[in-house]
Design an enzyme around this catalytic site. Structure first.
Site, short mmCIF file in Angstrom:
data_model
loop_
_atom_site.label_atom_id
_atom_site.label_comp_id
_atom_site.label_asym_id
_atom_site.label_seq_id
_atom_site.Cartn_x
_atom_site.Cartn_y
_atom_site.Cartn_z
CG LEU A 15 -2.07 -0.96 1.28
CD1 LEU A 15 -2.82 -0.83 2.60
CD2 LEU A 15 -3.02 -0.75 0.11
CB SER A 16 4.52 1.80 0.11
OG SER A 16 4.81 1.12 1.30
CE LYS A 65 9.98 -4.19 6.82
NZ LYS A 65 9.02 -3.97 7.92
N GLY A 124 4.83 -12.87 19.97
CA GLY A 124 5.65 -13.06 18.78
C GLY A 124 7.05 -12.52 19.01
CB ALA A 128 6.46 -7.21 13.33
CB SER A 154 19.02 -16.30 19.70
OG SER A 154 18.35 -16.80 18.54
NE ARG A 155 13.87 -15.46 14.96
CZ ARG A 155 12.64 -15.92 14.76
NH1 ARG A 155 11.61 -15.17 15.08
NH2 ARG A 155 12.44 -17.11 14.23
CE1 TYR A 213 -2.69 -3.33 5.13
CE2 TYR A 213 -0.83 -3.45 6.64
CZ TYR A 213 -1.34 -3.49 5.36
OH TYR A 213 -0.49 -3.70 4.29
#
Length: 269
Positions: A15-16, A65, A124, A128, A154-155, A213
């Site tokens: 949607l950017s 990312k 989670g 994100a 660990s992330r 969303y």
């Protein structure tokens, strides 16, 4: 005139362009924004692609990312800490990465629910969740991240939050806000049911935010009072406006971009 883009693979869902074009129109500029489908194999050519497209900056979405970082000249401290970049500025050939998911999320959250310090549970432990964790920890909140597997932690490159296995969430646990940072709910699944999370942790005053969303109201959000529930659209628009500010030094028109998204989704947000 500025030229901007979003890169990802696949990219048809983004949607950017809609959001940024609405902002450009509201600001009365002749800036341009497009979506570029860049496969993982093509990412190493991002500098050549940006030069060919005459880009002044670009957004980065899945799956680039994290991998984009090795092709940048500099990375902002916040993006470096969570190991992910979603916005890149291009100034005189210098590529610098930022993560406006952090600021975009917090602007959306505090804009709706205020600046009060809270006990926050994040469900989670993916990319994100890392942005949400940093946003709340920087804000001074008491943050707990819950994951299915202990190795998921660990992330994270920071220690300023509590770690909890989802299977260990207690029925009498007390949280002021619960955030769904997983994709569970995009197909109308209920996070509480799928992950075996006790619904009793949701009280009348508990805030519920889902980064999803679409659908507008996930099963997760139905467990919260309507005035305490928010989906991920305000975050999406806010992170885009923060990217615009990085590129131009000017504030974006959040209201215009949000209105355009509401129209896109049939008058709802």
């Amino acid at each position: 005139m500025g030229r901007y883009a979003v890169i990802g693979h696949p990219i048809g869902h983004t949607l950017s362009p809609l959001i940024h074009q609405a902002n450009f129109e509201a600001k009365g500029t002749s800036d341009e924004y497009k979506a570029l489908d860049i496969s993982p194999d093509q990412l190493k050519f991002i500098r050549e692609i940006a030069e060919e497209e005459l880009l002044d900056g670009f957004n980065v979405t899945i799956p680039h990312k994290e991998s984009i970082m090795e092709f940048l000249d500099d990375v902002d401290d916040g993006a470096k800490l969570i190991g992910a970049v979603n916005t890149v500025s291009v100034v005189k050939g210098v590529f610098k990465g930022y993560n406006t998911d952090i600021s975009g999320y917090m602007n959306a959250f505090t804009g709706r629910f205020g600046e009060k310090k809270r006990r926050v549970l994040i469900i989670g432990a993916g990319g994100a969740a890392k942005a949400v964790q940093k946003a709340h920890s920087d804000h001074g909140d008491d943050v707990t991240v819950a994951a299915r597997h202990r190795e998921s932690f660990s992330r994270f490159n920071t220690e300023d939050f509590s770690r909890l296995l989802i299977s260990d969430i207690q029925a009498d646990a007390q949280y002021d806000a619960i955030i769904n940072a997983t994709p569970v709910g995009m197909k109308h699944e209920d996070v509480f049911s799928v992950m075996g999370i006790p619904r009793s942790i949701v009280k009348d005053g508990t805030i519920g935010m889902d980064l999803i969303y679409q659908p507008e109201t996930t099963p997760f959000l139905t467990h919260f009072n309507e005035e305490k529930a928010m989906n991920g659209l305000p975050m999406l628009v806010s992170q885009a406006m923060d990217a615009y500010t990085i590129w131009t030094g000017k504030a974006g028109d959040y209201a215009a971009a949000n209105k355009k998204c509401k129209e896109y989704f049939g008058g709802k947000s």
